[in-house]
Design a protein around this motif. Structure first.
Motif, mmCIF file in Angstrom:
data_model
loop_
_atom_site.group_PDB
_atom_site.id
_atom_site.type_symbol
_atom_site.label_atom_id
_atom_site.label_comp_id
_atom_site.label_asym_id
_atom_site.label_seq_id
_atom_site.Cartn_x
_atom_site.Cartn_y
_atom_site.Cartn_z
ATOM 1 N N LYS A 162 45.370 -26.679 110.100
ATOM 2 C CA LYS A 162 45.377 -27.933 110.807
ATOM 3 C C LYS A 162 46.677 -28.161 111.630
ATOM 4 N N PRO A 163 46.516 -27.461 112.850
ATOM 5 C CA PRO A 163 47.590 -27.379 113.795
ATOM 6 C C PRO A 163 47.811 -28.702 114.593
ATOM 7 N N HIS A 164 48.618 -29.606 114.768
ATOM 8 C CA HIS A 164 48.766 -30.963 115.125
ATOM 9 C C HIS A 164 49.377 -31.048 116.350
ATOM 10 N N LEU A 165 50.794 -30.738 116.503
ATOM 11 C CA LEU A 165 51.439 -30.697 117.855
ATOM 12 C C LEU A 165 52.277 -29.668 117.786
ATOM 13 N N VAL A 166 52.492 -28.918 119.118
ATOM 14 C CA VAL A 166 53.147 -28.005 119.173
ATOM 15 C C VAL A 166 54.412 -27.968 120.139
ATOM 16 N N ASP A 167 55.297 -27.054 120.215
ATOM 17 C CA ASP A 167 56.298 -27.214 121.258
ATOM 18 C C ASP A 167 56.952 -25.860 121.654
ATOM 19 N N VAL A 168 57.380 -25.658 122.623
ATOM 20 C CA VAL A 168 57.750 -24.336 123.234
ATOM 21 C C VAL A 168 59.229 -24.439 123.569
ATOM 22 N N ASP A 169 59.962 -23.222 122.997
ATOM 23 C CA ASP A 169 61.318 -22.987 123.699
ATOM 24 C C ASP A 169 61.548 -22.524 124.794
ATOM 25 N N MET A 170 61.915 -23.110 125.801
ATOM 26 C CA MET A 170 61.999 -22.760 127.106
ATOM 27 C C MET A 170 62.778 -21.577 127.766
ATOM 28 N N LYS A 171 63.718 -20.973 126.504
ATOM 29 C CA LYS A 171 64.461 -20.254 126.988
ATOM 30 C C LYS A 171 63.803 -18.983 126.553
ATOM 31 N N SER A 172 63.437 -18.898 125.082
ATOM 32 C CA SER A 172 62.732 -17.578 124.605
ATOM 33 C C SER A 172 61.471 -17.537 124.627
ATOM 34 N N GLY A 173 60.607 -18.653 124.863
ATOM 35 C CA GLY A 173 59.276 -18.574 124.767
ATOM 36 C C GLY A 173 58.621 -18.838 123.621
ATOM 37 N N ALA A 174 59.231 -18.974 122.508
ATOM 38 C CA ALA A 174 58.825 -19.027 121.171
ATOM 39 C C ALA A 174 57.894 -20.410 121.209
ATOM 40 N N VAL A 175 56.838 -20.406 120.425
ATOM 41 C CA VAL A 175 55.928 -21.458 120.101
ATOM 42 C C VAL A 175 56.005 -21.901 118.791
ATOM 43 N N TYR A 176 56.509 -23.258 118.656
ATOM 44 C CA TYR A 176 56.480 -23.969 117.256
ATOM 45 C C TYR A 176 55.309 -24.727 117.012
ATOM 46 N N VAL A 177 54.650 -24.578 115.979
ATOM 47 C CA VAL A 177 53.461 -25.185 115.352
ATOM 48 C C VAL A 177 53.472 -26.215 114.241
ATOM 49 N N ALA A 178 53.361 -27.379 114.304
ATOM 50 C CA ALA A 178 53.430 -28.430 113.216
ATOM 51 C C ALA A 178 52.016 -28.202 112.723
ATOM 52 N N GLU A 179 51.870 -28.012 111.305
ATOM 53 C CA GLU A 179 50.775 -27.969 110.528
ATOM 54 C C GLU A 179 50.637 -28.915 109.616
ATOM 55 N N ILE A 180 49.859 -29.849 109.759
ATOM 56 C CA ILE A 180 49.535 -30.890 108.843
ATOM 57 C C ILE A 180 48.924 -30.476 107.491
ATOM 58 N N GLY A 181 48.047 -29.499 107.508
ATOM 59 C CA GLY A 181 47.106 -28.929 106.643
ATOM 60 C C GLY A 181 48.054 -28.084 105.615
ATOM 61 N N ALA A 182 48.857 -27.038 106.403
ATOM 62 C CA ALA A 182 49.577 -26.451 105.547
ATOM 63 C C ALA A 182 50.875 -26.859 105.041
ATOM 64 N N GLN A 183 51.203 -28.098 105.719
ATOM 65 C CA GLN A 183 52.457 -28.758 105.617
ATOM 66 C C GLN A 183 53.737 -27.908 105.729
ATOM 67 N N GLN A 184 53.712 -27.236 106.816
ATOM 68 C CA GLN A 184 54.818 -26.420 107.360
ATOM 69 C C GLN A 184 54.962 -26.283 109.087
ATOM 70 N N VAL A 185 55.968 -25.954 109.451
ATOM 71 C CA VAL A 185 56.145 -25.395 110.816
ATOM 72 C C VAL A 185 56.069 -23.912 110.749
ATOM 73 N N GLN A 186 55.235 -23.241 111.724
ATOM 74 C CA GLN A 186 55.377 -21.967 111.984
ATOM 75 C C GLN A 186 55.783 -21.651 113.423
ATOM 76 N N LYS A 187 56.551 -20.471 113.474
ATOM 77 C CA LYS A 187 57.080 -19.852 114.810
ATOM 78 C C LYS A 187 56.374 -18.715 115.310
ATOM 79 N N TYR A 188 55.684 -18.701 116.424
ATOM 80 C CA TYR A 188 55.342 -17.685 117.225
ATOM 81 C C TYR A 188 56.100 -17.235 118.295
ATOM 82 N N VAL A 189 56.128 -15.725 118.383
ATOM 83 C CA VAL A 189 57.153 -15.077 119.322
ATOM 84 C C VAL A 189 56.216 -14.576 120.402
#
Length: 333
Positions: free
Chosen positions: A304-331
């Motif tokens: 259940k990914p809810h909201l995301v944000d992007v590191d405008m330097k590295s390009g990494a994507v961070y995903v706030a997941e309300i189902g998994a109760q975690q934030v994951q980082k995608y590079v």
């Protein structure tokens, strides 16, 4: 014709085969930028270093690219509402004061300082507000009347405001609300005066059914995830004029979050109910055109990914997941 032994027919046949070949090459050349990117991101399994710091439902995430910080907003009883990590994944500190139910979070860096904006959809004494904090959690500004849901007739009276995007100039864009009586997009000046306001509850052009996320591109366009209408709507940031919408990419599930990649070539969209990140081709200056889905990242069931944000330097994507109760980082690869 293909089976004929007549030289003239064979010559004609060869010509058209060549023409078809050129057309195929041309088509392949046109689509090849997308086809080459079969896998655009990979999961950073080492972020964060200690996932146990997530003790509530993680609703939102914001990246301070300048200082290498990641802010996470979470909900729950007796849990810190804001967690701060380094971009490497180390937990740094948390804060909790005057935050009830964080929904959206945004980091603003200016030439002189940094601040964290949070939309609070709580129904208690702190809710229905948009608040500005220092990086350490000191409350600096409140927009709206804490604890009071407002009417769309009053610009600075919110009802479950979903998200905020603030430009370096201080101009801000707020989508209001996350299921309340308001369904609108509001632009404010850096002194919190209304510049323009658009939107009512509905399915028509410029109307919304839960405007859930907002972002701005470098070409003067405001992009809104119109969640329950299963579309993205686009507006002129100066006038508020409607510029177009995308719906063809969202037949399975509406867009929950909209953020641009660091190079502004793509738009990252979270789709909560199908546990997916959609990567869309971002149109350059000019017409919005049609929605083109370049790639998808399929997440685990019930993430259940809810909201995301992007590191405008590295390009990494961070995903706030309300189902998994975690934030994951995608590079990016």
């Amino acid at each position: 014709i293909a089976g004929s032994s007549d030289p003239s027919i064979m010559e004609c046949n060869d010509y058209w085969i060549y023409v078809l070949y050129l057309q195929v090459l041309k088509a392949f050349d046109y689509f090849s930028p997308w086809k080459e990117q079969q896998q655009m991101y990979k999961l950073d399994i080492g972020w964060p270093k200690i996932p146990e710091y997530f003790t509530g439902q993680t609703f939102c995430v914001a990246v301070d690219s300048l200082h290498g910080l990641v802010y996470v907003g979470q909900r729950g009883d007796n849990v810190p509402k804001v967690l701060v990590f380094s971009e490497e994944g180390y937990f740094l500190y948390s804060w909790n004061n005057t935050v009830e139910m964080p929904h959206g979070i945004f980091v603003l860096n200016t030439a002189t300082d940094s601040s964290v904006w949070i939309t609070d959809v709580g129904t208690g004494k702190y809710g229905h507000t948009v608040k500005q904090y220092s990086p350490s959690g000191k409350l600096m500004q409140i927009l709206g009347t804490p604890g009071n849901a407002g009417s769309s007739l009053i610009p600075l009276q919110f009802d479950q405001p979903a998200e905020i995007f603030v430009e370096e100039s201080g101009d801000m864009y707020i989508v209001d609300g996350d299921g309340g009586m308001n369904n609108r997009l509001l632009k404010l000046s850096n002194d919190y005066k209304e510049i323009w306001l658009t939107g009512t509850n509905g399915t028509g052009i410029g109307q919304f059914k839960i405007p859930h996320s907002v972002t701005v591109d470098p070409f003067g366009r405001v992009w809104v995830a119109d969640r329950d209408n299963k579309r993205i709507q686009v507006f002129d940031k100066v006038t508020g004029e409607w510029l177009g919408s995308w719906s063809s990419c969202f037949s399975e599930d509406g867009p929950y979050s909209v953020r641009f990649t660091a190079n502004y070539k793509y738009l990252i969209v979270a789709q909560l109910n199908i546990n997916r990140l959609a990567i869309l081709a971002a149109p350059p200056v000019g017409s919005i055109g049609d929605c083109v889905m370049v790639h998808t990242v399929q997440l685990a069931d019930e993430t259940k990914p809810h909201l995301v944000d992007v590191d405008m330097k590295s390009g990494a994507v961070y995903v706030a997941e309300i189902g998994a109760q975690q934030v994951q980082k995608y590079v990016p690869l």
